[in-house]
Design a protein around this motif. Structure first.
Motif, PDB file in Angstrom:
ATOM      1  N   LEU A   1       7.086   4.938  -8.489  1.00 43.08           N
ATOM      2  CA  LEU A   1       7.026   3.488  -8.145  1.00 43.08           C
ATOM      3  C   LEU A   1       8.317   2.831  -9.008  1.00 43.08           C
ATOM      4  O   LEU A   1       8.955   1.901  -8.767  1.00 43.08           O
ATOM      5  N   SER A   2       8.254   3.256 -10.443  1.00 40.51           N
ATOM      6  CA  SER A   2       9.235   2.724 -11.027  1.00 40.51           C
ATOM      7  C   SER A   2      10.668   3.038 -10.698  1.00 40.51           C
ATOM      8  O   SER A   2      11.872   2.284 -10.772  1.00 40.51           O
ATOM      9  N   GLU A   3      11.021   4.073 -10.128  1.00 37.19           N
ATOM     10  CA  GLU A   3      12.120   4.585  -9.435  1.00 37.19           C
ATOM     11  C   GLU A   3      12.365   3.760  -8.258  1.00 37.19           C
ATOM     12  O   GLU A   3      13.557   3.299  -8.082  1.00 37.19           O
ATOM     13  N   ILE A   4      11.514   3.421  -7.496  1.00 36.61           N
ATOM     14  CA  ILE A   4      11.758   2.627  -6.252  1.00 36.61           C
ATOM     15  C   ILE A   4      11.902   1.146  -6.608  1.00 36.61           C
ATOM     16  O   ILE A   4      13.024   0.722  -6.150  1.00 36.61           O
ATOM     17  N   ARG A   5      11.463   0.698  -7.508  1.00 36.16           N
ATOM     18  CA  ARG A   5      11.856  -0.699  -8.147  1.00 36.16           C
ATOM     19  C   ARG A   5      13.180  -0.440  -8.655  1.00 36.16           C
ATOM     20  O   ARG A   5      13.850  -1.585  -8.482  1.00 36.16           O
ATOM     21  N   ARG A   6      13.617   0.323  -9.533  1.00 35.44           N
ATOM     22  CA  ARG A   6      15.241   0.177  -9.963  1.00 35.44           C
ATOM     23  C   ARG A   6      15.724   0.361  -8.914  1.00 35.44           C
ATOM     24  O   ARG A   6      16.817  -0.320  -9.009  1.00 35.44           O
ATOM     25  N   ILE A   7      15.869   1.156  -7.782  1.00 37.17           N
ATOM     26  CA  ILE A   7      16.625   1.202  -6.753  1.00 37.17           C
ATOM     27  C   ILE A   7      16.732  -0.136  -6.140  1.00 37.17           C
ATOM     28  O   ILE A   7      17.788  -0.721  -5.589  1.00 37.17           O
TER      29      ILE A   7
ATOM     30  N   GLU B   1       0.937  -9.318  -2.818  1.00 35.58           N
ATOM     31  CA  GLU B   1       1.651  -9.983  -3.911  1.00 35.58           C
ATOM     32  C   GLU B   1       1.815  -9.126  -5.112  1.00 35.58           C
ATOM     33  O   GLU B   1       2.932  -8.828  -5.789  1.00 35.58           O
ATOM     34  N   ALA B   2       0.658  -8.664  -5.438  1.00 35.07           N
ATOM     35  CA  ALA B   2       0.825  -7.819  -6.615  1.00 35.07           C
ATOM     36  C   ALA B   2       1.418  -6.444  -6.459  1.00 35.07           C
ATOM     37  O   ALA B   2       2.411  -6.045  -7.524  1.00 35.07           O
ATOM     38  N   VAL B   3       1.466  -5.921  -5.443  1.00 35.02           N
ATOM     39  CA  VAL B   3       2.514  -4.558  -5.253  1.00 35.02           C
ATOM     40  C   VAL B   3       3.822  -5.179  -5.293  1.00 35.02           C
ATOM     41  O   VAL B   3       4.750  -4.612  -5.909  1.00 35.02           O
ATOM     42  N   ALA B   4       4.153  -6.119  -4.510  1.00 32.65           N
ATOM     43  CA  ALA B   4       5.339  -6.632  -4.608  1.00 32.65           C
ATOM     44  C   ALA B   4       5.910  -6.930  -6.190  1.00 32.65           C
ATOM     45  O   ALA B   4       7.007  -6.801  -6.074  1.00 32.65           O
ATOM     46  N   GLN B   5       5.061  -7.394  -6.753  1.00 36.83           N
ATOM     47  CA  GLN B   5       5.498  -7.534  -8.359  1.00 36.83           C
ATOM     48  C   GLN B   5       5.704  -6.417  -9.085  1.00 36.83           C
ATOM     49  O   GLN B   5       6.999  -6.218  -9.691  1.00 36.83           O
ATOM     50  N   TRP B   6       5.089  -5.312  -8.931  1.00 35.82           N
ATOM     51  CA  TRP B   6       5.238  -3.994  -9.414  1.00 35.82           C
ATOM     52  C   TRP B   6       6.803  -3.469  -8.935  1.00 35.82           C
ATOM     53  O   TRP B   6       7.376  -2.915  -9.758  1.00 35.82           O
ATOM     54  N   LEU B   7       7.119  -3.858  -7.585  1.00 40.84           N
ATOM     55  CA  LEU B   7       8.470  -3.397  -7.053  1.00 40.84           C
ATOM     56  C   LEU B   7       9.356  -4.003  -7.359  1.00 40.84           C
ATOM     57  O   LEU B   7      10.514  -3.930  -6.765  1.00 40.84           O
ATOM     58  N   GLY B   8       9.427  -5.271  -8.068  1.00 38.82           N
ATOM     59  CA  GLY B   8      10.580  -6.213  -8.279  1.00 38.82           C
ATOM     60  C   GLY B   8      10.912  -6.816  -6.865  1.00 38.82           C
ATOM     61  O   GLY B   8      12.269  -7.335  -6.747  1.00 38.82           O
TER      62      GLY B   8
ATOM     63  N   VAL C   1       9.789  12.544  10.540  1.00 34.22           N
ATOM     64  CA  VAL C   1       8.539  12.747   9.549  1.00 34.22           C
ATOM     65  C   VAL C   1       9.372  13.588   8.299  1.00 34.22           C
ATOM     66  O   VAL C   1       9.885  14.475   8.447  1.00 34.22           O
ATOM     67  N   LEU C   2       9.002  13.145   7.083  1.00 38.45           N
ATOM     68  CA  LEU C   2       9.552  13.477   5.946  1.00 38.45           C
ATOM     69  C   LEU C   2       8.610  14.790   5.425  1.00 38.45           C
ATOM     70  O   LEU C   2       7.492  14.646   5.758  1.00 38.45           O
ATOM     71  N   ASP C   3       9.272  15.618   4.375  1.00 41.93           N
ATOM     72  CA  ASP C   3       8.526  16.607   4.077  1.00 41.93           C
ATOM     73  C   ASP C   3       7.628  16.328   2.948  1.00 41.93           C
ATOM     74  O   ASP C   3       7.489  17.351   2.094  1.00 41.93           O
ATOM     75  N   LEU C   4       7.690  15.084   2.335  1.00 36.40           N
ATOM     76  CA  LEU C   4       6.743  14.610   1.204  1.00 36.40           C
ATOM     77  C   LEU C   4       5.769  13.573   1.529  1.00 36.40           C
ATOM     78  O   LEU C   4       5.762  13.107   2.680  1.00 36.40           O
ATOM     79  N   GLU C   5       4.837  13.454   0.753  1.00 35.47           N
ATOM     80  CA  GLU C   5       3.752  12.573   0.952  1.00 35.47           C
ATOM     81  C   GLU C   5       3.889  11.291   0.275  1.00 35.47           C
ATOM     82  O   GLU C   5       4.537  11.217  -0.722  1.00 35.47           O
ATOM     83  N   VAL C   6       3.311  10.474   0.741  1.00 31.98           N
ATOM     84  CA  VAL C   6       2.925   8.843   0.100  1.00 31.98           C
ATOM     85  C   VAL C   6       4.289   8.499  -0.800  1.00 31.98           C
ATOM     86  O   VAL C   6       5.220   8.252  -0.168  1.00 31.98           O
ATOM     87  N   THR C   7       4.129   8.107  -1.969  1.00 33.70           N
ATOM     88  CA  THR C   7       5.030   7.548  -2.595  1.00 33.70           C
ATOM     89  C   THR C   7       6.382   8.203  -2.746  1.00 33.70           C
ATOM     90  O   THR C   7       7.307   7.812  -2.768  1.00 33.70           O
ATOM     91  N   GLU C   8       6.288   9.646  -2.769  1.00 32.65           N
ATOM     92  CA  GLU C   8       7.516  10.320  -2.915  1.00 32.65           C
ATOM     93  C   GLU C   8       8.272  10.412  -1.698  1.00 32.65           C
ATOM     94  O   GLU C   8       9.517  10.422  -1.346  1.00 32.65           O
ATOM     95  N   ALA C   9       7.609  10.045  -0.463  1.00 35.81           N
ATOM     96  CA  ALA C   9       8.106   9.988   0.840  1.00 35.81           C
ATOM     97  C   ALA C   9       9.121   8.865   0.880  1.00 35.81           C
ATOM     98  O   ALA C   9      10.002   8.632   1.393  1.00 35.81           O
ATOM     99  N   VAL C  10       8.307   7.609   0.088  1.00 35.44           N
ATOM    100  CA  VAL C  10       8.928   6.584   0.356  1.00 35.44           C
ATOM    101  C   VAL C  10      10.086   6.420  -0.356  1.00 35.44           C
ATOM    102  O   VAL C  10      11.296   6.026   0.211  1.00 35.44           O
ATOM    103  N   LEU C  11      10.298   7.116  -1.609  1.00 33.45           N
ATOM    104  CA  LEU C  11      11.572   7.076  -2.224  1.00 33.45           C
ATOM    105  C   LEU C  11      12.565   8.014  -1.578  1.00 33.45           C
ATOM    106  O   LEU C  11      13.692   7.723  -1.584  1.00 33.45           O
ATOM    107  N   LYS C  12      12.060   9.145  -0.845  1.00 33.65           N
ATOM    108  CA  LYS C  12      13.267  10.109  -0.224  1.00 33.65           C
ATOM    109  C   LYS C  12      13.586   9.274   0.789  1.00 33.65           C
ATOM    110  O   LYS C  12      14.878   9.320   1.124  1.00 33.65           O
ATOM    111  N   ALA C  13      12.888   8.382   1.469  1.00 32.63           N
ATOM    112  CA  ALA C  13      13.401   7.538   2.819  1.00 32.63           C
ATOM    113  C   ALA C  13      14.494   6.525   2.270  1.00 32.63           C
ATOM    114  O   ALA C  13      15.417   6.431   2.690  1.00 32.63           O
ATOM    115  N   TYR C  14      14.121   5.747   1.040  1.00 37.09           N
ATOM    116  CA  TYR C  14      14.816   5.070   0.411  1.00 37.09           C
ATOM    117  C   TYR C  14      16.597   5.481   0.004  1.00 37.09           C
ATOM    118  O   TYR C  14      17.440   5.077   0.600  1.00 37.09           O
TER     119      TYR C  14
END
Length: 254
Positions: free
Chosen positions: A25-31, A56-63, A224-237
């Motif tokens: 999540l921190s890496e997604i926020r950094r990007i 709103e709370a998750v949006a704050q996590w992600l900047g 369809v990405l070859d990763l699950e959940v948060t790691e898949a979001v990062l890969k898509a990004y």
């Protein structure tokens, strides 16, 4: 070129009832924070069936500092702390949501220990349970009831929830409204989702993605990405950014 990356929450950014992967999540926020100075990095937004305070709370996590979508098609303007509803959510719809919540309490939640209404929801009636088997058992009871009595509504389920939403208040319209607020075309947006409620959104964007944990019905509508959940979001990004850089490079060389 993709100018906006929109993510679902449950099953994408994090797994309900489990500790989030804070490092990813921190890496997604950094990007996401790079989008201000880097044209290849699209800003990140959210389109979720979860209620506004959670989104709103998750949006704050992600900047995230720009509009996000809650309860599928409500828009929360973070910079102004303003909520925007679609016209379909009128007084009649609001009354029926209250009726549905009461029925869920009396006829569904009462039969399952540990089940609860999703707090603070306004536009739909959602229930949550930590066990997929319980959700799978309750879902057909709910769909049967609303199909006979509430034609304006439809139900979607995840592994841990059932959301009864206004048919026109779906994620397709949530994503389309976000695109309007960002001043872009839907084909200039990417979306990642994992459940049946995400299909309307996946069908209208230029780059639809799904994590490997997505429901089978979703996988026919997305890459369809070859990763699950948060790691898949990062890969898509990262895929989006790489492709955007290629587009920008071609423009410069041409």
């Amino acid at each position: 070129m993709i100018k906006l990356f929109i993510t679902d929450l449950d099953g994408c950014i994090s797994t309900p009832f489990k500790k989030p992967d804070w490092n990813v999540l921190s890496e997604i926020r950094r990007i996401n924070e790079q989008h201000v100075d880097d044209m290849a990095v699209p800003p990140l937004s959210i389109c979720s069936g979860r209620p506004q305070p959670y989104v709103e709370a998750v949006a704050q996590w992600l900047g995230i500092r720009h509009p996000v979508s809650f309860e599928s098609a409500g828009i929360f303007h973070i910079d102004k702390s303003e909520i925007e509803f679609l016209p379909v959510f009128n007084r009649k719809a609001e009354k029926q949501v209250h009726e549905l919540k009461q029925w869920l309490k009396d006829e569904i939640i009462a039969d399952y220990s540990g089940m609860m209404l999703e707090f603070t929801k306004r536009m739909d009636a959602g229930i949550i349970h930590a066990e997929k088997e319980v959700i799978d058992e309750a879902y057909p009871k709910i769909t049967s009831y609303i199909s006979d009595r509430y034609p304006l509504f439809e139900a979607h389920k995840t592994d841990v929830s059932v959301n009864v939403i206004l048919s026109d208040n779906n994620k397709r319209n949530g994503v389309l409204t976000l695109c309007e607020r960002f001043g872009i075309k839907p084909e200039e947006a990417a979306y990642i989702g994992d459940s049946s409620g995400d299909i309307p959104a996946l069908e209208v964007v230029g780059r639809p993605f799904a994590p490997s944990n997505a429901a089978d019905v979703v996988k026919d509508h997305a890459e369809v990405l070859d990763l699950e959940v948060t790691e898949a979001v990062l890969k898509a990004y990262r895929l989006i950014i790489r492709e955007n850089r290629e587009v920008l490079s071609e423009k410069l060389s041409g």
